[in-house]
Scaffold this active site. Structure first.
Site, PDB file in Angstrom:
ATOM      1  N   GLU A 141      -0.348   1.585   6.160  1.00  0.00           N
ATOM      2  CA  GLU A 141       0.366   2.772   5.682  1.00  0.00           C
ATOM      3  C   GLU A 141      -0.655   3.802   5.198  1.00  0.00           C
ATOM      4  OE1 GLU A 141       3.876   1.766   3.610  1.00  0.00           O
ATOM      5  OE2 GLU A 141       4.528   3.828   3.433  1.00  0.00           O
ATOM      6  N   GLU A 147       2.607  -1.990  -7.015  1.00  0.00           N
ATOM      7  CA  GLU A 147       3.750  -1.252  -6.477  1.00  0.00           C
ATOM      8  C   GLU A 147       5.049  -1.663  -7.166  1.00  0.00           C
ATOM      9  OE1 GLU A 147       4.226  -1.803  -2.276  1.00  0.00           O
ATOM     10  OE2 GLU A 147       5.380   0.053  -2.100  1.00  0.00           O
TER      11      GLU A 147
END
Ligand code: BGC
Length: 892
Positions: free
Chosen positions: A499, A774
């Protein structure tokens, strides 16, 4: 979030220690002369109106500037004798940041030398500063004679070996005054001149939306050139341009093969200029870098090395001719406006353990971003393999599932020297652990076989926070490492999996904290230009910046709002008005997008949002979007942007706009309150969430009496529903501590922060985090790893609490942009007995330190030169001059 609640309310005697400026006839010179977005002696500068900044010395307490004089000249000699470009004369002003140049327009390549002096408030002048300089880059398209060159490749499935490019050229046999190399790539380059690597930067010229803009970089190569025969060379990497990038399945997002654009300009002492450019006379070959892309890593075969390929005399007869293409008229070429990515530090592993036959795991002790340099015994044809991970599994092996499809693997095949040293250059990894396999039998690696190299954009460290509590200090460290790991060319969501994108939502929640920890000004100047480039004609801002094909028109509320929030917050932190000027149109366009959106009705916006992303215990079917009503979030951010845009318009003197957006804000605010809150201050949406209250109070979207009631509901939710914990995702988390402390419940903010149970900041620290995660439970000792589809151990969003540590715990916040006026109002609480923050503001050092000593609280603050301090004592504000001040207060 700015805080005005009085905290130090105990009756007390105040000791004020302030020495006064000693009488002098000439004061100490200004220091740290900077140009534009606080750059030091920039080479390749492009702003037509440069801006000058300086600091006043911090060893003269009480120092304020009452006047300045700047002189600018075309040579160093003229600077002292006859400044031929500009002499401001004495200007009565306290401005010492971002003063506009008013001399004649500067041309491409032109150098400007400058110096500055000031007068203090009683009119005593200072010495002149040491000289500083800037050099303009190539400003016009006509300055470019170079062409893009490349080895053609049609949509390769897998990354092909990296091209090496070279050319020899002759210089005249006469003295050289200067030589400049202007270099750009689609993809990344490493430039060489006469066998020497140019510069010490990496991944240049950094990522942009290549369909609109490419950056170029200027290097001083004067000392690398030889009389007569010379050679120039380059290694190209696919990186963001042509490799696997975007998501797992995406290859060749912008183009099929990396391209180089370079122009070497040699100016002889007699003024003659000779130019060497990329064109079809260059040759290329694919060599030892047999594979490289951003996600999968780099493979290097030292047996295929070319030797002195970038030196003159190398036999390139077997090399191919390159293809050349002109610079497209519709693509912007602009100088890189920020500091480059560099190798910022090196870390030695803490331990090395065998994990299998010939395989060893090195623990760096810190989750980080960069790569591993190996120093290994070489045996020809022998291959070492390096794999990376942020975490280990229970059996001690690497946990790589969260990298998703990113292979993140480097291989090195030896040429056969006794000891070989290698590091990659066309990839990077996010990791704490390095697995080195292929270690020959009978060899036992030691820690010095591996060195971890930390890479990120250079951004001078400016802020520090320390306290008496080790977990809080670990949190600050995790926040700063989260920033180091994700400020690489663009602010990324995460640095390790397939990503690594410039997600807007993450950046907008973290920007203020980022601005405390490091000097991020130029970094955000660059990223705001990226945002402008990628803005869709509807005004919408893509999910991530730079954007790429297929994502141009896709946006989310609380994400695209970065277009307004980032310029505003950067303006606040650094006082850099130009970031508002440059981005004003983009900001207006984003608000227009809200106004004209088909899902905006009567000021209620219910367009798409990722919501309160990753809110714990969500009942939303996605598992990630959080429970807070979509329209509540959309309308809150619509209002927030209208509010900040009205303030920005006022700063820029656009009074009509300021009125229009202020009115828009009021209308959205009224609609928001009517639609989402009842008279009892309770949210009326199907699900009551903490984030609903936090947005309403934090963004000032409900009336004051209703705020008090809403606060009670928020507190009830925290205490009864969430057992004293937060229940917030990316949107609500940055607001919870500031809202509670601003509303008089700093005690509760401390309680939430210091909880070690799930969900909360200290929970991940208890589980061993060395960066921000996260998810609150990306890993737990009890339950192991969180959902693998999205589980980064280096995601800065929840680090947005950092701002509150500086502003409320240590108690240092800005009242006027750039800290021209600074407020000290610490809120001692929780188990803390001491907290301290330091910040290198654009004016100089500010600090705030408090400590409980017996039944007293000792507060020491430092006000930077040429600014005004305010300390809040007994609910009253006391004004402070620059310098150090100590107060003794009874502690309650
Ligand atoms: C990213 C987030 C981002 C999000 C959008 C994720 O994959 O890692 O940080 O903001 O997508 O919801």
């Amino acid at each position: 979030m700015k805080k005005f609640a009085p905290i130090l309310t105990m009756a007390t005697a105040i000791t004020l220690s302030l020495s006064h400026t000693a009488m002098a006839t000439v004061l100490t010179a200004p220091t740290e002369l900077k140009v534009g977005p606080l750059l030091t002696d920039p080479l390749g500068y492009s702003e037509q109106v440069p801006q000058f900044s300086w600091k006043l010395p911090d060893d003269l307490p009480g120092l304020h500037q009452s006047a300045y004089q700047i002189v600018c000249a075309s040579t160093l000699e003229k600077l002292t004798t006859e400044p031929d470009l500009w002499d401001s004369g004495w200007v009565n002003s306290s401005q010492s940041l971002f003063v506009d140049y008013e001399g004649r327009p500067l041309q491409s390549r032109e150098r400007l030398y400058w110096r500055v002096r000031y007068k203090n408030s009683t009119g005593i002048p200072s010495e002149w500063s040491d000289p500083a300089a800037l050099e303009m880059s190539l400003l016009e398209r006509d300055d470019w004679q170079a062409q893009w060159i490349f080895l053609p490749e049609e949509k390769p499935e897998e990354s092909p070996p990296a091209p090496f490019l070279r050319k020899e050229f002759s210089l005249k046999d006469k003295p050289i005054r200067t030589a400049r190399l202007y270099a750009s790539a689609r993809g990344i380059y490493e430039m060489h001149v006469n066998g020497v690597r140019v510069g010490d930067d990496y991944f240049q010229p950094e990522w942009t939306d290549y369909t609109r803009r490419s950056l170029f970089v200027t290097y001083d190569v004067t000392n690398l050139l030889h009389p007569k025969t010379n050679a120039i060379g380059s290694i190209l990497g696919e990186m963001w341009y042509a490799g696997k990038m975007g998501y797992a399945s995406a290859n060749n997002l912008y183009g099929d093969t990396p391209q180089l654009l370079a122009q070497l300009e040699v100016t002889y002492a007699d003024g003659e200029r000779q130019v060497i450019v990329t064109d079809e006379s260059w040759k290329a070959a694919r060599g030892p870098i047999t594979f490289a892309n951003i996600y999968d890593g780099e493979r290097y075969d030292a047996r295929l090395e070319f030797g002195s390929w970038s030196s003159p005399g190398f036999d390139d007869s077997a090399w191919e001719k390159v293809t050349a293409a002109p610079i497209e008229a519709d693509i912007i070429l602009s100088p890189r406006p920020n500091q480059p990515v560099r190798a910022i530090m090196e870390i030695r592993p803490k331990s090395v353990k065998q994990i299998g036959p010939g395989a060893y795991i090195f623990d760096i002790g810190q989750n980080m971003v960069g790569w591993a340099r190996i120093k290994v015994p070489g045996a020809r044809d022998h291959t070492y393999t390096l794999r990376f991970a942020e975490m280990l599994q229970d059996d001690g092996s690497l946990y790589t599932a969260n990298y998703r499809t990113a292979e993140s693997t480097d291989t090195y095949t030896c040429r056969g020297d006794a000891i070989e040293v290698w590091e990659p250059r066309l990839t990077f990894h996010g990791f704490r652990y390095v697995e080195l396999s292929g270690v020959p039998d009978g060899l036992e690696p030691t820690e010095d076989w591996v060195t971890a190299v930390v890479l990120h954009n250079e951004m001078p460290p400016t802020g520090s926070f320390k306290s008496s509590h080790s977990m809080l200090n670990q949190l600050q460290s995790n926040i700063q490492w989260g920033q180091r790991g994700n400020f690489l060319a663009v602010p990324t969501d995460c640095p390790q999996r397939d990503e690594r994108l410039g997600w807007t939502g993450d950046a907008q929640v973290f920007v203020s904290t980022a601005n405390y920890n490091f000097d991020t000004l130029a970094f955000f100047v660059k990223w705001c230009a990226d945002m402008r480039d990628s803005q869709h004609s509807s005004g919408s801002i893509p999910f991530f910046i730079p954007s790429f094909v297929g994502y141009e028109a896709r946006t989310s509320t609380a994400w695209g709002d970065a277009a307004v929030i980032v310029p505003w917050e950067v303006y606040q932190s650094f006082g850099y008005r130009r970031i508002l000027e440059d981005n004003y149109r983009m900001m207006c366009e984003w608000v227009r997008h809200y106004e004209e959106h088909e899902e905006t009705k009567d000021y209620i916006h219910s367009g798409f949002t990722f919501g309160d992303w990753l809110q714990p215990y969500t009942t939303h079917k996605s598992g990630t979007f959080g429970d807070t009503d979509t329209a509540l979030i959309g309308t809150a951010y619509f209002a927030r942007c209208a509010d900040l845009l009205a303030r920005s318009a006022a700063v820029l003197g656009k009074d009509d706009d300021a009125r229009r957006y202020r009115e828009l804000f009021q209308n959205i605010r009224t609609a928001f309150q009517n639609r989402f809150f009842d008279d009892d201050g309770r949210v009326t949406t199907t699900i009551e969430t903490q984030t609903s209250y936090l947005l309403a109070i934090g963004f000032d979207l409900i009336d004051d009496q209703l705020k008090e009631k809403a606060l009670q509901h928020l507190v009830r939710h925290i205490e009864d529903v969430a057992s004293g914990h937060l229940r917030t995702g990316f949107v609500g988390t940055p607001l919870i501590a500031p809202v509670l402390s601003n509303q008089g419940r700093v005690d509760l903010a401390y309680d939430i922060l210091f909880r070690t149970t799930y969900p909360g900041w200290f929970y991940s620290i208890e589980q061993g985090a060395t960066t921000m995660w996260e998810r609150w439970n990306s890993y737990s000792k009890e339950e192991g790893f969180g959902a693998v589809s999205m589980n980064s151990f280096n995601h800065y969003a929840y680090g947005a609490i950092g701002e509150w540590l500086y502003e409320t715990v240590a108690g240092m916040s800005l009242v006027e942009p750039g800290y021209k006026r600074i407020r000290f109002n610490p809120a001692p609480g929780g188990p803390l007995t001491m907290a301290e923050a330091r910040l290198e503001t654009p004016y100089g050092t500010a600090s705030s330190r408090w400590e409980r000593i017996g039944d007293h609280l000792l507060l020491h603050v430092t006000v930077p030169p040429n600014t005004t301090g305010e300390v809040v004592l007994h609910d009253a504000v006391q004004i402070l001059d620059p310098g150090g001040h100590t107060f003794t207060l009874p502690a309650n």
